[in-house]
Design a protein around this motif. Structure first.
Motif, PDB file in Angstrom:
ATOM      1  N   ASN A  87       0.819  -1.213   0.000  1.00 56.80           N
ATOM      2  CA  ASN A  87       0.000   0.000   0.000  1.00 56.80           C
ATOM      3  C   ASN A  87       0.851   1.259   0.000  1.00 56.80           C
ATOM      4  O   ASN A  87       0.485   2.269  -0.598  1.00 56.80           O
ATOM      5  CB  ASN A  87      -0.951   0.003   1.201  1.00 56.80           C
ATOM      6  CG  ASN A  87      -2.087  -0.984   1.028  1.00 56.80           C
ATOM      7  OD1 ASN A  87      -2.372  -1.439  -0.080  1.00 56.80           O
ATOM      8  ND2 ASN A  87      -2.743  -1.334   2.117  1.00 56.80           N
ATOM      9  N   ASP A  88       1.993   1.218   0.693  1.00 59.30           N
ATOM     10  CA  ASP A  88       2.917   2.360   0.639  1.00 59.30           C
ATOM     11  C   ASP A  88       3.401   2.586  -0.783  1.00 59.30           C
ATOM     12  O   ASP A  88       3.472   3.723  -1.264  1.00 59.30           O
ATOM     13  CB  ASP A  88       4.126   2.105   1.557  1.00 59.30           C
ATOM     14  CG  ASP A  88       3.782   2.285   3.021  1.00 59.30           C
ATOM     15  OD1 ASP A  88       2.687   2.815   3.307  1.00 59.30           O
ATOM     16  OD2 ASP A  88       4.598   1.900   3.876  1.00 59.30           O
ATOM     17  N   LEU A  89       3.737   1.484  -1.458  1.00 56.28           N
ATOM     18  CA  LEU A  89       4.210   1.571  -2.839  1.00 56.28           C
ATOM     19  C   LEU A  89       3.132   2.141  -3.750  1.00 56.28           C
ATOM     20  O   LEU A  89       3.385   3.034  -4.564  1.00 56.28           O
ATOM     21  CB  LEU A  89       4.637   0.177  -3.313  1.00 56.28           C
ATOM     22  CG  LEU A  89       5.265   0.079  -4.705  1.00 56.28           C
ATOM     23  CD1 LEU A  89       6.538   0.889  -4.772  1.00 56.28           C
ATOM     24  CD2 LEU A  89       5.548  -1.384  -5.048  1.00 56.28           C
ATOM     25  N   VAL A  90       1.896   1.636  -3.596  1.00 61.06           N
ATOM     26  CA  VAL A  90       0.774   2.124  -4.403  1.00 61.06           C
ATOM     27  C   VAL A  90       0.530   3.605  -4.147  1.00 61.06           C
ATOM     28  O   VAL A  90       0.338   4.401  -5.083  1.00 61.06           O
ATOM     29  CB  VAL A  90      -0.507   1.318  -4.078  1.00 61.06           C
ATOM     30  CG1 VAL A  90      -1.739   1.982  -4.694  1.00 61.06           C
ATOM     31  CG2 VAL A  90      -0.375  -0.112  -4.584  1.00 61.06           C
ATOM     32  N   ALA A  91       0.557   4.007  -2.866  1.00 59.71           N
ATOM     33  CA  ALA A  91       0.284   5.404  -2.514  1.00 59.71           C
ATOM     34  C   ALA A  91       1.348   6.334  -3.065  1.00 59.71           C
ATOM     35  O   ALA A  91       1.035   7.428  -3.575  1.00 59.71           O
ATOM     36  CB  ALA A  91       0.191   5.538  -1.001  1.00 59.71           C
ATOM     37  N   VAL A  92       2.629   5.927  -2.977  1.00 61.64           N
ATOM     38  CA  VAL A  92       3.724   6.764  -3.466  1.00 61.64           C
ATOM     39  C   VAL A  92       3.617   6.969  -4.978  1.00 61.64           C
ATOM     40  O   VAL A  92       3.718   8.088  -5.492  1.00 61.64           O
ATOM     41  CB  VAL A  92       5.086   6.133  -3.102  1.00 61.64           C
ATOM     42  CG1 VAL A  92       6.212   6.760  -3.908  1.00 61.64           C
ATOM     43  CG2 VAL A  92       5.355   6.307  -1.614  1.00 61.64           C
ATOM     44  N   VAL A  93       3.423   5.852  -5.707  1.00 62.05           N
ATOM     45  CA  VAL A  93       3.309   5.945  -7.178  1.00 62.05           C
ATOM     46  C   VAL A  93       2.105   6.785  -7.568  1.00 62.05           C
ATOM     47  O   VAL A  93       2.186   7.648  -8.473  1.00 62.05           O
ATOM     48  CB  VAL A  93       3.212   4.527  -7.790  1.00 62.05           C
ATOM     49  CG1 VAL A  93       2.898   4.619  -9.286  1.00 62.05           C
ATOM     50  CG2 VAL A  93       4.496   3.747  -7.567  1.00 62.05           C
ATOM     51  N   THR A  94       0.977   6.573  -6.905  1.00 57.49           N
ATOM     52  CA  THR A  94      -0.236   7.326  -7.214  1.00 57.49           C
ATOM     53  C   THR A  94      -0.054   8.815  -6.955  1.00 57.49           C
ATOM     54  O   THR A  94      -0.370   9.662  -7.811  1.00 57.49           O
ATOM     55  CB  THR A  94      -1.418   6.803  -6.356  1.00 57.49           C
ATOM     56  OG1 THR A  94      -1.594   5.412  -6.602  1.00 57.49           O
ATOM     57  CG2 THR A  94      -2.701   7.540  -6.701  1.00 57.49           C
ATOM     58  N   TYR A  95       0.481   9.151  -5.783  1.00 62.74           N
ATOM     59  CA  TYR A  95       0.593  10.560  -5.386  1.00 62.74           C
ATOM     60  C   TYR A  95       1.584  11.325  -6.260  1.00 62.74           C
ATOM     61  O   TYR A  95       1.253  12.356  -6.846  1.00 62.74           O
ATOM     62  CB  TYR A  95       1.007  10.627  -3.916  1.00 62.74           C
ATOM     63  CG  TYR A  95       1.111  12.022  -3.363  1.00 62.74           C
ATOM     64  CD1 TYR A  95       0.133  12.980  -3.634  1.00 62.74           C
ATOM     65  CD2 TYR A  95       2.180  12.389  -2.546  1.00 62.74           C
ATOM     66  CE1 TYR A  95       0.222  14.257  -3.106  1.00 62.74           C
ATOM     67  CE2 TYR A  95       2.276  13.663  -2.015  1.00 62.74           C
ATOM     68  CZ  TYR A  95       1.294  14.594  -2.303  1.00 62.74           C
ATOM     69  OH  TYR A  95       1.382  15.863  -1.783  1.00 62.74           O
TER      70      TYR A  95
END
Length: 477
Positions: free
Chosen positions: A454-462
């Motif tokens: 989820n950290d990875l998803v959030a970083v890429v998304t943001y």
């Protein structure tokens, strides 16, 4: 003993209530010069748990005096409130005859657990000193693996034959009640010892003499099999509200019962294990666990997560130019990461809870994924809109930036929050389902992994949206 000690309550001029100090009261009785009979009568007024807590405060000599004063029933009641390891220490301190008598009046499942902790030589002597029927019951329970229902059952229950009349059943109840505490439900077996059903004590007492035993026997009463694992039965155990649940062998013969107290203990232990698994541990830890053993439990997952953490950091490094051009967006990174992590954890908890049902169809699993995704979507919309408004006002009013810039940044944050929460809710459901499919415990594997994913998803998304929307499209840098 004075009335003040018995009630444990003293009222003064301000009407305050003084909390009773049972432990010191018990110690004073044991260390006093009372006759054994007088001391025993005094100690009978106290709960077994209070006596159990005093044992560790007494010297070995003090405990030996306690063993002589108390009856076997009193000692058994006290020891049943302790961990098996602690109780075994005190059993070891007793002479052989006293130890065997205490073990014989305990719940058979508790007695079996305590005996496992006692050194082999003394354990054999204690078992040989028991009555044959008690010895056989303890050996039966000890024959089951720790994760099987049979290891938690007790033979402390009333069992009667279906061929008895009402009057004969009452006589049998009275005869067995002398040696058994669990009498609220009577269990019925046939001539082959196969389980037939259960009778409520009230129904037996109020039955007319002309009625048959069959007419008051409940044949739909719940039951379990001794070789079923606790994990498989945990949901059934939660649903049962009976004081005792019969346990059968694979030939449907009655073996014993699992009591409500045992059910509570089983559920409590399972919840503790699941909590440990969600943290990436293979088992629970306790205060007395050696340092190296605790390190061995935690280190494997931490090493794996370190590798994934390096991947996340590398992804952040790939957006270095975005951060250089829009330094302000760094301040809101934790907002996206935290919310994505929270949503993923919520979905994981729901999914692990649902996966305890082994009979879920593919359609039901798909419905779970869609439901959690919708929940993430709508929560993301609500929180995204709130973020747009409040973050935009914060940037405009406190950072002294124009409203176009402020609400462009907050709009990007709102969209990133929506997408991160949507994806996190989906991964929080799909990852444990995947692990379950490949026969890996989803509780162990999912928790730490989902946090990092989820950290990875959030970083890429943001940062991806910031680069596309704020720098490429609006050219705010």
């Amino acid at each position: 003993m004075s009335a003040e000690i018995k009630t444990g309550i003293r009222y003064d001029d301000t009407l305050s209530v003084e909390r009773p100090d049972y432990e010191n009261e018990i110690i004073k009785i044991i260390q006093g010069s009372y006759s054994p009979k007088a001391a025993q009568n005094m100690l009978e007024d106290y709960h077994g748990n209070d006596i159990a807590q005093v044992m560790e405060q007494l010297s070995r000599q003090g405990r030996k005096k306690l063993y002589r004063i108390c009856t076997e029933e009193m000692l058994a009641d006290a020891l049943e409130h302790l961990e098996e390891e602690d109780a075994s220490v005190y059993i070891n301190e007793m002479d052989l005859k006293k130890a065997a008598n205490v073990i014989s009046v305990m719940e058979t499942d508790t007695a079996a657990d305590i005996l496992k902790e006692i050194e082999k030589e003394k354990r054999s002597l204690i078992i040989e000193a028991l009555k044959p029927e008690i010895r056989n019951d303890i050996r039966l329970i000890a024959s089951f693996d720790e994760d099987e229902i049979g290891s938690r059952m007790t033979t402390n229950c009333i069992v009667i034959s279906e061929s008895l009349t009402i009057k004969q059943a009452m006589s049998e109840l009275v005869a067995q009640a002398e040696d058994n505490d669990n009498i609220s439900t009577i269990f019925v077996v046939d001539e082959k010892e196969e389980y037939c059903g259960a009778i409520d004590l009230k129904d037996l007492i109020t039955a007319k003499s002309g009625m048959t035993l069959d007419s008051i026997t409940v044949t739909s009463f719940p039951y379990l099999y001794a070789h079923e694992t606790i994990d498989d039965c945990i949901e059934q155990l939660k649903d049962y509200s009976e004081a005792s649940i019969p346990v059968l062998d694979n030939n449907n013969k009655f073996l014993g019962v699992i009591t409500a107290q045992s059910v509570i203990e089983v559920i409590d232990e399972e919840m503790g294990e699941d909590y440990a698994k969600l943290a990436g541990l293979t088992a629970e830890e306790d205060l007395n666990e050696p340092l190296l053993q605790s390190i061995k439990k935690r280190l494997p997952w931490l090493l794996a997560l370190l590798g994934l953490g390096i991947v996340v950091s590398s992804v952040v490094g790939a957006f270095e130019k975005v951060v250089e051009q829009l330094t302000m967006i760094m301040a809101f990174q934790s907002l996206i990461l935290d919310m994505a992590g929270n949503v993923g954890t919520q979905s994981l908890a729901v999914t692990i809870r649902v996966l305890t049902d082994e009979n879920l169809s593919f359609r039901q699993k798909l419905r779970l994924v869609l439901k959690e995704t919708r929940v993430g979507l709508f929560n993301g919309i609500i929180l995204g809109v709130i973020s747009v408004v409040f973050v935009g006002l914060y940037i405009a009013l406190f950072k002294q930036r124009d409203f176009l810039f402020a609400f462009s940044v907050s709009g990007c944050i709102g969209m990133a929050l929506l997408l991160a929460m949507l994806v996190s809710s989906a991964t929080g459901t799909l990852i444990p389902l995947f692990f379950k499919k490949i026969n890996i415990d989803p509780a162990v594997a999912s928790g730490p992994l989902i946090t990092t994913v989820n950290d990875l998803v959030a970083v890429v998304t943001y940062y991806g949206l910031s680069w596309i929307f704020l720098i490429q499209f609006l050219q705010l840098a």
